[in-house]
Design an enzyme around this catalytic site. Sequence first.
Site, mmCIF file in Angstrom:
data_model
loop_
_atom_site.group_PDB
_atom_site.id
_atom_site.type_symbol
_atom_site.label_atom_id
_atom_site.label_comp_id
_atom_site.label_asym_id
_atom_site.label_seq_id
_atom_site.Cartn_x
_atom_site.Cartn_y
_atom_site.Cartn_z
ATOM 1 N N ASP A 1 -3.819 -4.154 -9.940
ATOM 2 C CA ASP A 1 -2.473 -3.723 -10.333
ATOM 3 C C ASP A 1 -2.206 -4.120 -11.782
ATOM 4 O O ASP A 1 -1.681 -3.343 -12.574
ATOM 5 C CB ASP A 1 -1.428 -4.397 -9.435
ATOM 6 N N LYS B 1 0.861 13.664 -2.784
ATOM 7 C CA LYS B 1 -0.379 12.885 -2.706
ATOM 8 C C LYS B 1 -1.363 13.540 -3.678
ATOM 9 O O LYS B 1 -1.691 14.720 -3.513
ATOM 10 C CB LYS B 1 -0.930 12.933 -1.266
ATOM 11 N N SER C 1 -2.726 -10.752 -5.329
ATOM 12 C CA SER C 1 -3.657 -11.394 -4.376
ATOM 13 C C SER C 1 -4.722 -10.388 -3.951
ATOM 14 O O SER C 1 -4.485 -9.192 -3.908
ATOM 15 C CB SER C 1 -2.901 -11.902 -3.147
ATOM 16 N N LYS D 1 3.699 -8.303 -13.251
ATOM 17 C CA LYS D 1 3.267 -8.351 -11.847
ATOM 18 C C LYS D 1 2.977 -9.817 -11.563
ATOM 19 O O LYS D 1 1.824 -10.267 -11.685
ATOM 20 C CB LYS D 1 2.014 -7.477 -11.645
ATOM 21 N N GLY E 1 0.794 -1.238 0.000
ATOM 22 C CA GLY E 1 0.000 0.000 0.000
ATOM 23 C C GLY E 1 0.820 1.278 0.000
ATOM 24 O O GLY E 1 0.305 2.367 0.216
ATOM 25 N N VAL E 2 2.125 1.188 -0.329
ATOM 26 C CA VAL E 2 2.976 2.393 -0.295
ATOM 27 C C VAL E 2 2.985 3.148 -1.622
ATOM 28 O O VAL E 2 3.476 4.262 -1.701
ATOM 29 C CB VAL E 2 4.434 2.067 0.106
ATOM 30 N N GLY E 3 2.473 2.494 -2.693
ATOM 31 C CA GLY E 3 2.434 3.172 -3.987
ATOM 32 C C GLY E 3 3.298 2.514 -5.056
ATOM 33 O O GLY E 3 3.632 3.144 -6.054
ATOM 34 N N LYS E 4 3.621 1.237 -4.890
ATOM 35 C CA LYS E 4 4.437 0.538 -5.913
ATOM 36 C C LYS E 4 3.741 0.583 -7.266
ATOM 37 O O LYS E 4 4.358 0.845 -8.294
ATOM 38 C CB LYS E 4 4.674 -0.910 -5.504
#
Length: 233
Positions: free
Chosen positions: A51, A203, A41, A37, A12-15
């Site tokens: 993703d 952000k 999951s 990717k 959830g960090v923005g990969k």
Amino acid sequence: MNGIFVTGTDTGVGKTIISCGLAAVFKEKKMDTGVFKPFLSGISRYDPESDTYLMKQMSQTPLSIEDITPFEFKEPLAPYVAGKLEGKEVRIEEVLCHCERISKRHEYFIVEGAGGISVPLAESLLVSDLIKALQMPILIVARPDLGTINHTFLTVQYATSIGLKIAGIVINGMSDRLDLAVETNPRIIEELCGVPIVGITPKLEELTKESVQKMVSDNLDITLLMDQWGVGK
Ligand SMILES: Nc1ncnc2c1ncn2[C@@H]1O[C@H](COP(=O)(O)OP(=O)(O)OP(=O)(O)O)[C@@H](O)[C@H]1O
Ligand SMILES: C[C@H](N)[C@H](N)CCCCCC(=O)O
Ligand SMILES: [Mg+2]
């Protein structure tokens, strides 16, 4: 596969956002770039919010959804844990064979892991093991706020200890709210980790193809990243 592996200090960090933005920027630079990717999951790879789908959309690769994400799992858990719940176990040979097959389709690849760098993908297979096997440099995506120094330092230390090449760090999602930790973190992270911060992104209020591409183009030092990746023009 000439790729860069986008990992993070956490899930959830923005990969995905950074991967998508990079894919769009590389496309604009006429770099023949695919996306991969391998493990997804908690959402179907065909879901427009996944993703996989977002990376396909932003890269405009002709690779199919199944090419991009060969292994998907129902529960929003570490792929190994989710796989055990549905009696699915992936072997690294399967991943590498798939990788070999799609690698001929593009000159460069942006690869996204699952969660952070030590997330289990299968029995005795961590994200870090996959990175090592793919022999790719990593881009670490980190949060901007209090707590990220420790998470980022631990990720860098672990990656370095197992011989991974770190291309750089992106601090993603800076809010414009005044915050001493957010202001001081980038410098201390770069000093402590000895790894270049190749970008600090805001952000975004609104997430569109255009806003994500512009965010990455405006806030990442693409030349430095490509040099660190070893594909500098
Ligand atoms: N710079 C940003 N501005 C606004 N929203 C963002 C930004 N970066 C990420 N987000 C949002 O934060 C959430 C997590 O981002 P993202 O899905 O890219 O994380 P991730 O590291 O890929 O997560 P996972 O480990 O699940 O793959 C998403 O809803 C995404 O849209
Ligand atoms: C479900 C989530 N979106 C990611 N795909 C998987 C994150 C696994 C994190 C495991 C952990 O670090 O505890
Ligand atoms: Mg993601």
